[in-house]
Design a protein around this motif. Sequence first.
Motif, PDB file in Angstrom:
ATOM      1  N   ILE A   1       3.759  16.903  13.665  1.00  0.00           N
ATOM      2  CA  ILE A   1       4.274  16.401  12.782  1.00  0.00           C
ATOM      3  C   ILE A   1       3.878  17.132  11.273  1.00  0.00           C
ATOM      4  CG2 ILE A   1       4.232  14.075  11.046  1.00  0.00           C
ATOM      5  CD1 ILE A   1       3.786  12.424  13.860  1.00  0.00           C
ATOM      6  N   ARG A   2       4.739  17.254  10.299  1.00  0.00           N
ATOM      7  CA  ARG A   2       4.422  18.055   9.403  1.00  0.00           C
ATOM      8  C   ARG A   2       4.024  17.236   8.117  1.00  0.00           C
ATOM      9  NH1 ARG A   2       5.754  23.995  10.075  1.00  0.00           N
ATOM     10  NH2 ARG A   2       6.340  24.100  12.170  1.00  0.00           N
ATOM     11  N   PHE A   3       4.363  15.972   8.155  1.00  0.00           N
ATOM     12  CA  PHE A   3       4.155  15.185   7.033  1.00  0.00           C
ATOM     13  C   PHE A   3       2.688  14.680   7.090  1.00  0.00           C
ATOM     14  CE2 PHE A   3       5.354  11.008   4.980  1.00  0.00           C
ATOM     15  CZ  PHE A   3       5.171  11.492   3.808  1.00  0.00           C
ATOM     16  N   THR A   4       1.877  15.043   5.994  1.00  0.00           N
ATOM     17  CA  THR A   4       0.449  15.074   6.256  1.00  0.00           C
ATOM     18  C   THR A   4      -0.083  14.214   5.085  1.00  0.00           C
ATOM     19  OG1 THR A   4      -0.112  17.272   5.313  1.00  0.00           O
ATOM     20  CG2 THR A   4       0.069  17.051   7.567  1.00  0.00           C
ATOM     21  N   ASN A   5      -1.533  13.767   5.178  1.00  0.00           N
ATOM     22  CA  ASN A   5      -2.076  12.927   4.087  1.00  0.00           C
ATOM     23  C   ASN A   5      -2.981  13.718   3.157  1.00  0.00           C
ATOM     24  OD1 ASN A   5      -3.171  10.485   3.120  1.00  0.00           O
ATOM     25  ND2 ASN A   5      -4.953  10.882   4.056  1.00  0.00           N
ATOM     26  N   SER A   6      -2.358  13.159   1.968  1.00  0.00           N
ATOM     27  CA  SER A   6      -3.171  13.916   0.772  1.00  0.00           C
ATOM     28  C   SER A   6      -4.407  13.175   0.323  1.00  0.00           C
ATOM     29  CB  SER A   6      -2.287  13.783  -0.771  1.00  0.00           C
ATOM     30  OG  SER A   6      -2.192  12.633  -1.013  1.00  0.00           O
TER      31      SER A   6
ATOM     32  N   ARG B   1      -6.120  20.589   9.621  1.00  0.00           N
ATOM     33  CA  ARG B   1      -7.021  20.109   8.365  1.00  0.00           C
ATOM     34  C   ARG B   1      -6.693  18.728   8.006  1.00  0.00           C
ATOM     35  NH1 ARG B   1      -7.716  23.346   2.849  1.00  0.00           N
ATOM     36  NH2 ARG B   1      -9.170  22.062   1.661  1.00  0.00           N
ATOM     37  N   TYR B   2      -5.491  18.422   8.314  1.00  0.00           N
ATOM     38  CA  TYR B   2      -4.915  17.107   7.562  1.00  0.00           C
ATOM     39  C   TYR B   2      -4.775  16.328   8.544  1.00  0.00           C
ATOM     40  CZ  TYR B   2      -4.172  20.605   3.810  1.00  0.00           C
ATOM     41  OH  TYR B   2      -4.555  21.583   2.936  1.00  0.00           O
ATOM     42  N   GLY B   3      -4.723  14.933   8.151  1.00  0.00           N
ATOM     43  CA  GLY B   3      -4.205  13.779   9.043  1.00  0.00           C
ATOM     44  C   GLY B   3      -2.705  13.578   9.001  1.00  0.00           C
ATOM     45  N   ARG B   4      -2.150  13.275  10.000  1.00  0.00           N
ATOM     46  CA  ARG B   4      -0.670  12.928  10.228  1.00  0.00           C
ATOM     47  C   ARG B   4      -0.356  11.662   9.820  1.00  0.00           C
ATOM     48  NH1 ARG B   4      -2.308  18.149  10.475  1.00  0.00           N
ATOM     49  NH2 ARG B   4      -0.723  19.380  11.878  1.00  0.00           N
ATOM     50  N   LEU B   5       0.849  11.566   9.066  1.00  0.00           N
ATOM     51  CA  LEU B   5       1.583  10.229   8.418  1.00  0.00           C
ATOM     52  C   LEU B   5       2.305   9.946   9.561  1.00  0.00           C
ATOM     53  CD1 LEU B   5       1.562  11.118   4.710  1.00  0.00           C
ATOM     54  CD2 LEU B   5      -0.171   9.634   5.471  1.00  0.00           C
ATOM     55  N   ILE B   6       2.127   8.913  10.224  1.00  0.00           N
ATOM     56  CA  ILE B   6       3.137   8.377  11.382  1.00  0.00           C
ATOM     57  C   ILE B   6       3.968   7.264  10.673  1.00  0.00           C
ATOM     58  CG2 ILE B   6       3.082   7.360  13.744  1.00  0.00           C
ATOM     59  CD1 ILE B   6       1.689  10.013  13.363  1.00  0.00           C
ATOM     60  N   MET B   7       5.044   7.572  10.555  1.00  0.00           N
ATOM     61  CA  MET B   7       6.480   6.699   9.961  1.00  0.00           C
ATOM     62  C   MET B   7       7.327   6.328  10.941  1.00  0.00           C
ATOM     63  SD  MET B   7       5.325   7.421   6.592  1.00  0.00           S
ATOM     64  CE  MET B   7       6.651   6.484   5.631  1.00  0.00           C
ATOM     65  N   ASP B   8       7.731   5.090  10.422  1.00  0.00           N
ATOM     66  CA  ASP B   8       8.698   4.328  11.217  1.00  0.00           C
ATOM     67  C   ASP B   8       9.826   3.963   9.965  1.00  0.00           C
ATOM     68  OD1 ASP B   8      10.506   2.982  12.454  1.00  0.00           O
ATOM     69  OD2 ASP B   8       9.295   1.454  13.196  1.00  0.00           O
ATOM     70  N   GLY B   9      10.705   4.992   9.909  1.00  0.00           N
ATOM     71  CA  GLY B   9      11.747   4.754   8.579  1.00  0.00           C
ATOM     72  C   GLY B   9      10.667   4.964   7.442  1.00  0.00           C
ATOM     73  N   GLU B  10      10.914   3.882   6.636  1.00  0.00           N
ATOM     74  CA  GLU B  10      10.034   3.811   5.306  1.00  0.00           C
ATOM     75  C   GLU B  10       8.559   3.300   5.383  1.00  0.00           C
ATOM     76  OE1 GLU B  10      12.269   1.828   2.384  1.00  0.00           O
ATOM     77  OE2 GLU B  10      13.134   3.511   1.469  1.00  0.00           O
TER      78      GLU B  10
ATOM     79  N   ARG C   1      -2.787  -6.730   9.181  1.00  0.00           N
ATOM     80  CA  ARG C   1      -2.817  -8.169   8.494  1.00  0.00           C
ATOM     81  C   ARG C   1      -1.254  -8.606   7.952  1.00  0.00           C
ATOM     82  NH1 ARG C   1      -8.261  -8.131   4.957  1.00  0.00           N
ATOM     83  NH2 ARG C   1      -9.550  -7.574   6.705  1.00  0.00           N
ATOM     84  N   GLY C   2      -0.434  -7.891   8.265  1.00  0.00           N
ATOM     85  CA  GLY C   2       0.956  -8.339   8.096  1.00  0.00           C
ATOM     86  C   GLY C   2       1.171  -7.546   6.431  1.00  0.00           C
ATOM     87  N   LEU C   3       0.601  -6.743   6.190  1.00  0.00           N
ATOM     88  CA  LEU C   3       0.909  -6.139   4.899  1.00  0.00           C
ATOM     89  C   LEU C   3       1.854  -4.815   5.002  1.00  0.00           C
ATOM     90  CD1 LEU C   3      -2.611  -6.045   2.960  1.00  0.00           C
ATOM     91  CD2 LEU C   3      -0.768  -7.736   2.718  1.00  0.00           C
ATOM     92  N   SER C   4       2.513  -4.499   3.988  1.00  0.00           N
ATOM     93  CA  SER C   4       3.541  -3.379   4.120  1.00  0.00           C
ATOM     94  C   SER C   4       2.846  -2.036   3.706  1.00  0.00           C
ATOM     95  CB  SER C   4       4.803  -3.608   3.248  1.00  0.00           C
ATOM     96  OG  SER C   4       4.528  -3.908   1.955  1.00  0.00           O
ATOM     97  N   ALA C   5       3.150  -0.976   4.122  1.00  0.00           N
ATOM     98  CA  ALA C   5       2.581   0.309   3.791  1.00  0.00           C
ATOM     99  C   ALA C   5       3.785   1.329   3.724  1.00  0.00           C
ATOM    100  CB  ALA C   5       1.466   0.735   4.600  1.00  0.00           C
ATOM    101  N   THR C   6       3.639   2.359   3.103  1.00  0.00           N
ATOM    102  CA  THR C   6       4.690   3.419   3.100  1.00  0.00           C
ATOM    103  C   THR C   6       3.943   4.647   2.610  1.00  0.00           C
ATOM    104  OG1 THR C   6       6.915   4.085   2.315  1.00  0.00           O
ATOM    105  CG2 THR C   6       5.618   2.984   0.618  1.00  0.00           C
ATOM    106  N   ALA C   7       4.500   5.770   2.543  1.00  0.00           N
ATOM    107  CA  ALA C   7       3.966   7.175   1.909  1.00  0.00           C
ATOM    108  C   ALA C   7       5.157   7.856   1.161  1.00  0.00           C
ATOM    109  CB  ALA C   7       3.394   7.955   3.110  1.00  0.00           C
TER     110      ALA C   7
ATOM    111  N   LEU D   1       0.813  -1.401   0.105  1.00  0.00           N
ATOM    112  CA  LEU D   1       0.018  -0.032  -0.016  1.00  0.00           C
ATOM    113  C   LEU D   1       0.876   1.262  -0.091  1.00  0.00           C
ATOM    114  CD1 LEU D   1      -2.682   1.638   0.314  1.00  0.00           C
ATOM    115  CD2 LEU D   1      -2.500   1.056   2.781  1.00  0.00           C
ATOM    116  N   VAL D   2       0.568   2.235  -0.842  1.00  0.00           N
ATOM    117  CA  VAL D   2       1.363   3.607  -0.931  1.00  0.00           C
ATOM    118  C   VAL D   2       0.462   4.480  -0.822  1.00  0.00           C
ATOM    119  CG1 VAL D   2       2.936   4.761  -2.283  1.00  0.00           C
ATOM    120  CG2 VAL D   2       3.063   2.261  -2.396  1.00  0.00           C
ATOM    121  N   MET D   3       0.733   5.317   0.173  1.00  0.00           N
ATOM    122  CA  MET D   3      -0.091   6.422   0.361  1.00  0.00           C
ATOM    123  C   MET D   3       0.797   7.830  -0.141  1.00  0.00           C
ATOM    124  SD  MET D   3      -2.809   5.515   1.865  1.00  0.00           S
ATOM    125  CE  MET D   3      -3.716   6.862   2.172  1.00  0.00           C
ATOM    126  N   LEU D   4       0.091   8.832  -0.461  1.00  0.00           N
ATOM    127  CA  LEU D   4       0.866  10.229  -0.814  1.00  0.00           C
ATOM    128  C   LEU D   4       0.727  10.972   0.288  1.00  0.00           C
ATOM    129  CD1 LEU D   4       2.409  11.636  -3.184  1.00  0.00           C
ATOM    130  CD2 LEU D   4       0.168  12.234  -4.016  1.00  0.00           C
ATOM    131  N   GLY D   5       1.963  11.989   0.433  1.00  0.00           N
ATOM    132  CA  GLY D   5       1.723  12.905   1.621  1.00  0.00           C
ATOM    133  C   GLY D   5       2.382  14.039   1.010  1.00  0.00           C
TER     134      GLY D   5
END
Length: 451
Positions: free
Chosen positions: A166-171, A139-148, A209-215, A126-130
């Motif tokens: 956090i400045r990294f936010t969800n598009s 206004r925006y949801g925050r993207l909580i990252m752990d490395g990639e 579910r053990g799937l990988s996600a990044t932004a 899963l790939v999100m754009l931020g």
Amino acid sequence: MTIALVILAAGKGTRMNSDTPKVLHPIAQTAMLVHAMRAGAVLSPERTVIVTGHGSEEVAKAATSEDEAAQIVVQEEQLGTAHAVAQARDALADFDGDVIVLYGDTPFIDPRTLERMIEARASFDLVMLGFDIAEVQPRYGRLIMDGEKLVEIVEYKDATEEQRAIRFTNSGLLACNAKVLFELIDAVGNDNASGEYYLTEIVALANARGLSATAIKCDEAETLGVDSRADLAAADAEFQTRARNELLALGVTLMAPETVYLSADTIVGRDTVIEPNVVFGPGVTVESGATIRAFSHLEGCHVSRGAIVGPYARLRAGTELAENTRIGNFVETKNAQIAEGAKVNHLSYVGDASVGASTNIGAGTITCNYDGVMKHQTTIGENVFIGSNTMLVAPVSVGDGAMTATGTVVTRDVEPDALAVARAKQDNKPGYARKLFEMLKAKKARRNKGA
């Protein structure tokens, strides 16, 4: 990789205060939805699904006008973004590939950003754009990252103080395998204050579910959403700034860039000069080396190399200017073909007409093309001289090398090399002007006395 686009275009846009569906409001004379479709089209998607709702028929018409193969689905109730994407399930039931989710009111996504999302899909489920916000905003949801790794998306109202910083936010844009995406959406609940199904929840569900996600990150300007008339004005201004800078970089001279208005499909060749306060409507191509003078308006036309247009000219749909033509001040053309070297320099209307090479159209000329029911054609040959204040009552033709006298009303064809003269005989009445003025003044005095 096989791609499908799902473009969310169901919103009413209450803050737009308009009867027009939000995604159909134009930026640079083109609906926001179409901007989003064109960005996604660069990926050569196998399918494009438009999720409509408010004004679905109008939205569907706009979408299929841009891409006749676009599939239209309707979200009868607006129950959140996850619910909206779920409406595309049946349209993609037999699709085996990746889905990119776009928004019809987010018109500025760079196609290269979408390509980077697809590249990231090779390593993540899963790939999100931020994007990074310049200052903290609720206004925006925050993207909580752990490395990639993208751990979750936390809405501002639910975030801790640390997370809010956090400045990294969800598009809202994402890329995911179609089967996986709809499985995750099935698990999204609506246990929240709004009772809606939010697409952002699929990140936590994917991790569980053990799937990988990044932004991945893009410029904030790419994610500019439009929710109000003020947003629309800002978006149009952003487009104009980008488009003007692109023309400057391509070698076009803009004498006052901030005063030139461009459409999304405007094409201008290098070494063209555009003076102040010029407006380009849809469907305009200007070849290299032309000059568009101040306060001119062009739409649906083609201007060839070396042509000069304006000032204060209006070129309407169907106008074709050949090389080195001249269209001067207060001239209007429509569905007119002007051949090489021809001139229409002042105060004239040329519509439903063809004008031959090196012909000169005098000031005040009108092609009388409309009889109240139908349009008719005027054909003017090469090396013709049309005298000032000539009325050409179509359908009519003027042969090569012919001439019309000033003030002529042309109602039948003029042979090549002929001189057409058609005007009433002048009759001077000695003393009549004085008598007429005296009569009129007396009449006015009687009227004023009675009042």
